[in-house]
Write a protein that holds these residues in place. Sequence first.
Motif, PDB file in Angstrom:
ATOM      1  N   LEU A   2      54.503  13.943  43.377  1.00 57.47           N
ATOM      2  CA  LEU A   2      54.682  13.515  42.046  1.00 57.47           C
ATOM      3  C   LEU A   2      53.466  12.938  41.820  1.00 57.47           C
ATOM      4  CD1 LEU A   2      56.604  13.143  39.706  1.00 57.47           C
ATOM      5  CD2 LEU A   2      57.079  11.012  40.861  1.00 57.47           C
ATOM      6  N   TRP A   3      52.838  13.358  40.840  1.00 63.86           N
ATOM      7  CA  TRP A   3      51.427  12.842  40.329  1.00 63.86           C
ATOM      8  C   TRP A   3      51.105  12.067  39.043  1.00 63.86           C
ATOM      9  CZ3 TRP A   3      47.461  13.927  44.101  1.00 63.86           C
ATOM     10  CH2 TRP A   3      47.534  14.597  45.270  1.00 63.86           C
ATOM     11  N   ARG A   4      50.704  11.136  39.498  1.00 61.00           N
ATOM     12  CA  ARG A   4      50.741  10.248  37.965  1.00 61.00           C
ATOM     13  C   ARG A   4      50.196  10.827  36.877  1.00 61.00           C
ATOM     14  NH1 ARG A   4      45.860   7.181  39.462  1.00 61.00           N
ATOM     15  NH2 ARG A   4      44.852   8.952  38.985  1.00 61.00           N
ATOM     16  N   ASP A   5      49.161  11.774  37.240  1.00 64.59           N
ATOM     17  CA  ASP A   5      48.972  12.892  36.070  1.00 64.59           C
ATOM     18  C   ASP A   5      47.958  14.222  36.403  1.00 64.59           C
ATOM     19  OD1 ASP A   5      45.796  11.810  36.124  1.00 64.59           O
ATOM     20  OD2 ASP A   5      46.314  10.146  35.031  1.00 64.59           O
ATOM     21  N   ARG A   6      47.819  14.776  35.744  1.00 61.84           N
ATOM     22  CA  ARG A   6      46.986  16.017  36.126  1.00 61.84           C
ATOM     23  C   ARG A   6      45.701  15.759  36.198  1.00 61.84           C
ATOM     24  NH1 ARG A   6      48.116  21.478  36.464  1.00 61.84           N
ATOM     25  NH2 ARG A   6      46.373  22.130  36.710  1.00 61.84           N
ATOM     26  N   GLY A   7      45.267  14.572  35.683  1.00 62.12           N
ATOM     27  CA  GLY A   7      43.538  14.499  36.104  1.00 62.12           C
ATOM     28  C   GLY A   7      43.147  13.662  37.674  1.00 62.12           C
ATOM     29  N   ALA A   8      44.561  13.150  38.476  1.00 59.37           N
ATOM     30  CA  ALA A   8      44.714  13.247  39.340  1.00 59.37           C
ATOM     31  C   ALA A   8      44.661  14.144  40.857  1.00 59.37           C
ATOM     32  CB  ALA A   8      46.059  11.975  40.089  1.00 59.37           C
ATOM     33  N   LEU A   9      46.115  15.284  40.294  1.00 58.44           N
ATOM     34  CA  LEU A   9      45.774  16.531  40.781  1.00 58.44           C
ATOM     35  C   LEU A   9      45.249  16.741  41.362  1.00 58.44           C
ATOM     36  CD1 LEU A   9      47.386  17.897  42.901  1.00 58.44           C
ATOM     37  CD2 LEU A   9      48.473  19.461  40.196  1.00 58.44           C
ATOM     38  N   ASP A  10      43.973  16.900  40.117  1.00 58.05           N
ATOM     39  CA  ASP A  10      43.144  18.015  39.879  1.00 58.05           C
ATOM     40  C   ASP A  10      41.701  16.848  40.388  1.00 58.05           C
ATOM     41  OD1 ASP A  10      44.086  19.821  38.324  1.00 58.05           O
ATOM     42  OD2 ASP A  10      43.322  19.060  36.391  1.00 58.05           O
ATOM     43  N   ALA A  11      41.680  15.575  40.970  1.00 57.98           N
ATOM     44  CA  ALA A  11      40.747  14.917  41.426  1.00 57.98           C
ATOM     45  C   ALA A  11      41.085  15.589  42.847  1.00 57.98           C
ATOM     46  CB  ALA A  11      41.089  13.815  41.306  1.00 57.98           C
ATOM     47  N   MET A  12      42.638  15.509  43.404  1.00 61.08           N
ATOM     48  CA  MET A  12      42.562  15.812  44.980  1.00 61.08           C
ATOM     49  C   MET A  12      42.060  17.169  45.735  1.00 61.08           C
ATOM     50  SD  MET A  12      44.744  17.774  47.140  1.00 61.08           S
ATOM     51  CE  MET A  12      45.984  18.279  46.137  1.00 61.08           C
ATOM     52  N   ARG A  13      42.724  18.282  44.325  1.00 58.93           N
ATOM     53  CA  ARG A  13      42.382  19.163  44.603  1.00 58.93           C
ATOM     54  C   ARG A  13      40.653  19.722  44.901  1.00 58.93           C
ATOM     55  NH1 ARG A  13      46.302  23.232  40.986  1.00 58.93           N
ATOM     56  NH2 ARG A  13      45.688  24.362  43.023  1.00 58.93           N
TER      57      ARG A  13
END
Length: 98
Positions: free
Chosen positions: A53-64
Motif C-alpha cells: 500500500l503506497w501513500r500515492d502514485r507519486g511515491a510509487l513512481d519515485a520508488m520505481r
Amino acid sequence: MNILTMVTAEVDQDRAVDLIAAFEAMLAEGLPDGLLESRLLGDGEGHWAIHSLWRDRGALDAMRAAPEPPAAPTLFRRFGGDPSLVVLPVLAAGQQPQ
C-alpha cells in the motif's frame, strides 16, 4: 489517493521458509518513502503475492525511478518466480476498530 500494488508469482512451496525469511529481512531494512505497508501472502500451494500500500502514485513512481530495481519482483525472481504486477488505485477502504 492510495495505490495498491500486487506482485504475484509461482514459487515452489519447498522454498517457503526461505522466501518468508527473505521477505522479513527485506522489511527489516526499512520501507521506502511513501510505502505504508507490505504483506506477503501464500496459499500453501506455491501461489504467492506481495500486496503493498503506497501513500500515492507519486511515491510509487519515485520508488520505481530509483536506481535499484523494485524489491517485490526482485525477491520473487531470486526464488525462481516469474513475477507479474498489477497497480490499482484504492477507491474505498475500511478498517475494523482495534
